[in-house]
Design a protein around this motif. Structure first.
Motif, PDB file in Angstrom:
ATOM      1  N   ARG A 160       0.838  -1.210   0.000  1.00  0.00           N
ATOM      2  CA  ARG A 160       0.000   0.000   0.000  1.00  0.00           C
ATOM      3  C   ARG A 160       0.868   1.254   0.000  1.00  0.00           C
ATOM      4  O   ARG A 160       0.595   2.214  -0.714  1.00  0.00           O
ATOM      5  N   LYS A 161       1.915   1.219   0.808  1.00  0.00           N
ATOM      6  CA  LYS A 161       2.817   2.376   0.871  1.00  0.00           C
ATOM      7  C   LYS A 161       3.495   2.573  -0.497  1.00  0.00           C
ATOM      8  O   LYS A 161       3.636   3.708  -0.967  1.00  0.00           O
ATOM      9  N   ALA A 162       3.888   1.479  -1.134  1.00  0.00           N
ATOM     10  CA  ALA A 162       4.524   1.565  -2.453  1.00  0.00           C
ATOM     11  C   ALA A 162       3.539   2.150  -3.468  1.00  0.00           C
ATOM     12  O   ALA A 162       3.911   2.973  -4.313  1.00  0.00           O
ATOM     13  N   HIS A 163       2.269   1.756  -3.376  1.00  0.00           N
ATOM     14  CA  HIS A 163       1.228   2.278  -4.274  1.00  0.00           C
ATOM     15  C   HIS A 163       1.057   3.790  -4.056  1.00  0.00           C
ATOM     16  O   HIS A 163       0.999   4.579  -5.008  1.00  0.00           O
ATOM     17  N   ALA A 164       1.011   4.187  -2.783  1.00  0.00           N
ATOM     18  CA  ALA A 164       0.868   5.614  -2.458  1.00  0.00           C
ATOM     19  C   ALA A 164       2.055   6.395  -3.012  1.00  0.00           C
ATOM     20  O   ALA A 164       1.894   7.510  -3.535  1.00  0.00           O
ATOM     21  N   GLU A 165       3.223   5.798  -2.930  1.00  0.00           N
ATOM     22  CA  GLU A 165       4.428   6.473  -3.410  1.00  0.00           C
ATOM     23  C   GLU A 165       4.383   6.660  -4.941  1.00  0.00           C
ATOM     24  O   GLU A 165       4.766   7.701  -5.455  1.00  0.00           O
ATOM     25  N   VAL A 166       3.904   5.640  -5.646  1.00  0.00           N
ATOM     26  CA  VAL A 166       3.795   5.750  -7.101  1.00  0.00           C
ATOM     27  C   VAL A 166       2.805   6.866  -7.458  1.00  0.00           C
ATOM     28  O   VAL A 166       3.034   7.642  -8.383  1.00  0.00           O
ATOM     29  N   MET A 167       1.708   6.944  -6.707  1.00  0.00           N
ATOM     30  CA  MET A 167       0.732   8.000  -6.942  1.00  0.00           C
ATOM     31  C   MET A 167       1.400   9.379  -6.890  1.00  0.00           C
ATOM     32  O   MET A 167       1.064  10.272  -7.643  1.00  0.00           O
ATOM     33  N   SER A 168       2.364   9.527  -5.965  1.00  0.00           N
ATOM     34  CA  SER A 168       3.006  10.828  -5.807  1.00  0.00           C
ATOM     35  C   SER A 168       3.883  11.193  -6.996  1.00  0.00           C
ATOM     36  O   SER A 168       4.301  12.333  -7.147  1.00  0.00           O
ATOM     37  N   LYS A 169       4.158  10.222  -7.855  1.00  0.00           N
ATOM     38  CA  LYS A 169       4.992  10.517  -9.039  1.00  0.00           C
ATOM     39  C   LYS A 169       4.149  10.861 -10.260  1.00  0.00           C
ATOM     40  O   LYS A 169       4.681  11.212 -11.314  1.00  0.00           O
ATOM     41  N   VAL A 170       2.831  10.716 -10.146  1.00  0.00           N
ATOM     42  CA  VAL A 170       1.965  10.857 -11.319  1.00  0.00           C
ATOM     43  C   VAL A 170       1.944  12.290 -11.867  1.00  0.00           C
ATOM     44  O   VAL A 170       2.006  12.502 -13.077  1.00  0.00           O
ATOM     45  N   SER A 171       1.888  13.281 -10.958  1.00  0.00           N
ATOM     46  CA  SER A 171       1.804  14.683 -11.404  1.00  0.00           C
ATOM     47  C   SER A 171       2.877  15.033 -12.426  1.00  0.00           C
ATOM     48  O   SER A 171       2.601  15.647 -13.451  1.00  0.00           O
ATOM     49  N   LYS A 172       4.098  14.629 -12.127  1.00  0.00           N
ATOM     50  CA  LYS A 172       5.220  14.974 -13.014  1.00  0.00           C
ATOM     51  C   LYS A 172       5.027  14.328 -14.391  1.00  0.00           C
ATOM     52  O   LYS A 172       5.249  14.961 -15.425  1.00  0.00           O
ATOM     53  N   VAL A 173       4.601  13.083 -14.377  1.00  0.00           N
ATOM     54  CA  VAL A 173       4.394  12.364 -15.639  1.00  0.00           C
ATOM     55  C   VAL A 173       3.247  13.009 -16.435  1.00  0.00           C
ATOM     56  O   VAL A 173       3.310  13.130 -17.662  1.00  0.00           O
ATOM     57  N   VAL A 174       2.222  13.441 -15.732  1.00  0.00           N
ATOM     58  CA  VAL A 174       1.089  14.119 -16.390  1.00  0.00           C
ATOM     59  C   VAL A 174       1.569  15.409 -17.055  1.00  0.00           C
ATOM     60  O   VAL A 174       1.212  15.698 -18.214  1.00  0.00           O
ATOM     61  N   LEU A 175       2.394  16.160 -16.364  1.00  0.00           N
ATOM     62  CA  LEU A 175       2.905  17.422 -16.922  1.00  0.00           C
ATOM     63  C   LEU A 175       3.848  17.175 -18.106  1.00  0.00           C
ATOM     64  O   LEU A 175       3.796  17.895 -19.105  1.00  0.00           O
ATOM     65  N   ASP A 176       4.691  16.145 -17.992  1.00  0.00           N
ATOM     66  CA  ASP A 176       5.587  15.806 -19.109  1.00  0.00           C
ATOM     67  C   ASP A 176       4.777  15.383 -20.336  1.00  0.00           C
ATOM     68  O   ASP A 176       5.084  15.787 -21.461  1.00  0.00           O
ATOM     69  N   ALA A 177       3.749  14.566 -20.104  1.00  0.00           N
ATOM     70  CA  ALA A 177       2.907  14.113 -21.217  1.00  0.00           C
ATOM     71  C   ALA A 177       2.198  15.312 -21.851  1.00  0.00           C
ATOM     72  O   ALA A 177       2.078  15.405 -23.081  1.00  0.00           O
ATOM     73  N   ALA A 178       1.759  16.248 -21.015  1.00  0.00           N
ATOM     74  CA  ALA A 178       1.061  17.438 -21.523  1.00  0.00           C
ATOM     75  C   ALA A 178       1.977  18.269 -22.414  1.00  0.00           C
ATOM     76  O   ALA A 178       1.561  18.785 -23.450  1.00  0.00           O
ATOM     77  N   LYS A 179       3.244  18.361 -21.999  1.00  0.00           N
ATOM     78  CA  LYS A 179       4.216  19.145 -22.777  1.00  0.00           C
ATOM     79  C   LYS A 179       4.413  18.520 -24.163  1.00  0.00           C
ATOM     80  O   LYS A 179       4.427  19.206 -25.179  1.00  0.00           O
ATOM     81  N   GLU A 180       4.549  17.208 -24.178  1.00  0.00           N
ATOM     82  CA  GLU A 180       4.704  16.502 -25.449  1.00  0.00           C
ATOM     83  C   GLU A 180       3.429  16.611 -26.289  1.00  0.00           C
ATOM     84  O   GLU A 180       3.475  16.746 -27.507  1.00  0.00           O
ATOM     85  N   PHE A 181       2.292  16.545 -25.599  1.00  0.00           N
ATOM     86  CA  PHE A 181       1.015  16.586 -26.298  1.00  0.00           C
ATOM     87  C   PHE A 181       0.803  17.949 -26.961  1.00  0.00           C
ATOM     88  O   PHE A 181       0.225  18.039 -28.047  1.00  0.00           O
ATOM     89  N   GLU A 182       1.290  18.979 -26.309  1.00  0.00           N
ATOM     90  CA  GLU A 182       1.143  20.333 -26.874  1.00  0.00           C
ATOM     91  C   GLU A 182       1.834  20.428 -28.235  1.00  0.00           C
ATOM     92  O   GLU A 182       1.354  21.107 -29.147  1.00  0.00           O
TER      93      GLU A 182
END
Lengths: 97, 393
Positions: free
Chosen positions: B222-244
């Motif tokens: 569960r802790k590992a899952h929570a930790e992965v969640m905390s990395k999502v924002s950065k990936v979302v922003l990187d994907a958005a930059k590429e998508f633009e």
């Protein structure tokens, strides 16, 4: 054995090591233990076929006893055992008695 | 070259899925599911995609099929709504806990009883804590864009989590709007080749999914899952930059509208944000400093960034298209309040529940709320922290 911390567990709890269930001994769950009554055994191997785990020892095509490290005491072997002339070759006995 | 089209939200999402051309889809395409899957199965029947289409006997089985296909090593997607999502619920946790990057379009519709399939966020909010990524979309264009980006985010090797793309039932799913499709090749390159991780079909490297994890290890997972969640924002922003680069459209974790110098503000999800922006313009014309914040990445919720974006306002109203029964506030309000918790001098907050079961959200509702915020900004006093609007006495 030292338990792993959260940083070291494998993603999604996927087991990547084949046969690793051997390391997980489940015999302590048992409330009833199967007892083999050899004189009633006709070596049909129903117990071996029906066992949901691998708790029946078979050597040279013959049942030789139970592996209590993995037997959870479900009793399926005793239920399926045809026995000899109405006498079961597997009977369930309460643990600790 | 982008192609300008007039399509419904459902057509837009189905078209995005066609362009992504996933390996497997399992679905139960009957009401309350929308015509996303009906349209997609037509693409399958017409040979326009190579997807293996599995029509299951229920949504529970549909999600189970997706889980199996994803564990087997395929790129997988599905779509559902309302009760369909409710029936998938236990499987949602299995997908996320097994870290399977399934993409699902969720057309937000009300939950029964009473029976209603109109626009309402109860379904998505009911699944907010199930460990999936949730991207929310204001209109057909955003639903299309989010669907394409969801594959890239979910399948990212640092993430490997399922993602849900939310769009409002009927208001967006069944209404025709002008929007732009990106070229097939650009979409294909953007999502890239699917990379399987621990696939069941790799018989040289046998693996097992879904083991029993007892008291000695469950918390670590569960802790590992929570930790992965905390990395999502950065990936979302990187994907958005590429998508633009391929679309010309900018995306962030949330959208702000005239918020920089605002004194009063609305926080609202999905389609109602469009109506609210219009009303905010009319308040700005009157010299009132009003603004808006529309969350996009709702799970994981970007608490810090949203707290910083709202902390300097005087009064904020959070509008929820779902209620959390039991005397507490609406689900969006709870997260906004939590994001402002570290800011002791943050805005005064209130919560309005609107638009349940597809009840229209009209400009008049936004006006009423903004006028109330003007008063609160002056006096610092709130009459009722939580209130239903647009409801008959």
């Amino acid at each position: 054995m030292k338990l792993k911390g959260w940083k070291d567990v494998n993603p999604g709890a996927v087991c990547t090591e084949a046969g690793s269930a051997l390391k997980f001994k489940t015999g302590s769950w048992r409330a009833y233990r199967p007892k083999w009554v050899e004189e009633n055994c006709i070596q049909c191997l129903f117990c071996w076929a029906y066992c949901p785990d691998m708790a029946v020892f078979v050597k040279d095509g013959k049942m030789t006893g139970f592996n209590y490290d993995y037997c959870k005491g479900c009793g399926i072997c005793a239920l399926e055992c045809p026995g000899k002339k109405g006498n079961k070759a597997i009977v369930m006995e309460e643990e600790g008695k | 070259m982008a192609k300008v089209v007039a399509v419904t939200g459902n057509e837009a999402v189905a078209y995005a899925l066609k362009q992504v051309n996933p390996d497997v889809s399992a679905a139960y395409p009957i009401t309350p599911a929308t015509d996303i899957m009906q349209r997609f199965t037509s693409y399958v029947s017409n040979g326009q995609v190579k997807t293996e289409m599995v029509l299951a006997e229920s949504e529970h089985s549909a999600m189970s099929g997706c889980i199996g296909a994803s564990a087997a090593g395929g790129r997988v997607m599905t779509a559902t709504s309302s009760q369909g999502m409710a029936l998938m619920w236990e499987e949602l946790f299995i997908a996320s806990g097994s870290r399977l990057p399934i993409v699902m379009a969720l057309v937000n519709r009300a939950l029964s009883a009473p029976l209603n399939i109109h626009g309402d966020h109860s379904d998505g909010m009911g699944a907010r804590d199930c460990g999936w990524i949730q991207l929310w979309s204001e209109n057909a264009q955003e639903a299309y864009d989010n669907t394409i980006q969801a594959f890239r985010i979910a399948e990212h090797m640092d993430i490997r989590l399922p993602a849900m793309v939310c769009l409002d039932g009927f208001i967006i799913s069944h209404s025709i709007e002008r929007m732009e499709y990106i070229d097939d090749d650009a979409v294909k390159n953007f999502v890239g080749e699917f990379k399987a991780l621990n696939p069941l079909l790799d018989i040289e490297h046998p693996v097992s999914y879904g083991p029993l994890i007892l008291t000695d290890y469950y918390m670590e997972y569960r802790k590992a899952h929570a930790e992965v969640m905390s990395k999502v924002s950065k990936v979302v922003l990187d994907a958005a930059k590429e998508f633009e680069k391929i679309s010309g459209r900018k995306y962030g974790l949330f959208e702000t509208y005239r918020l920089d110098d605002a004194e009063i503000g609305l926080v609202i999800l999905n389609s109602a944000a469009g109506t609210s922006k219009d009303v905010i313009d009319s308040f700005r014309e009157k010299g009132i400093k009003a603004g808006l914040l529309k969350p996009r990445l709702f799970r994981p919720f970007p608490y810090e960034e949203i707290g910083n974006a709202l902390k300097n306002l005087k009064a904020v109203c959070v509008l929820d298209r779902a209620d959390a029964f039991g005397g507490s506030y609406g689900p969006l309000f709870i997260d906004i309040a939590a994001s402002l918790y570290p800011h002791k001098n943050g805005p005064v907050l209130m919560n309005k529940i609107y638009g349940l079961g597809g009840r229209d959200y009209l400009p008049g509702h936004a006006e009423l709320v903004l006028n109330e915020l003007v008063d609160i900004a002056k006096t610092g006093k709130v009459k009722m922290i939580k209130e239903y609007i647009g409801v008959r006495e």
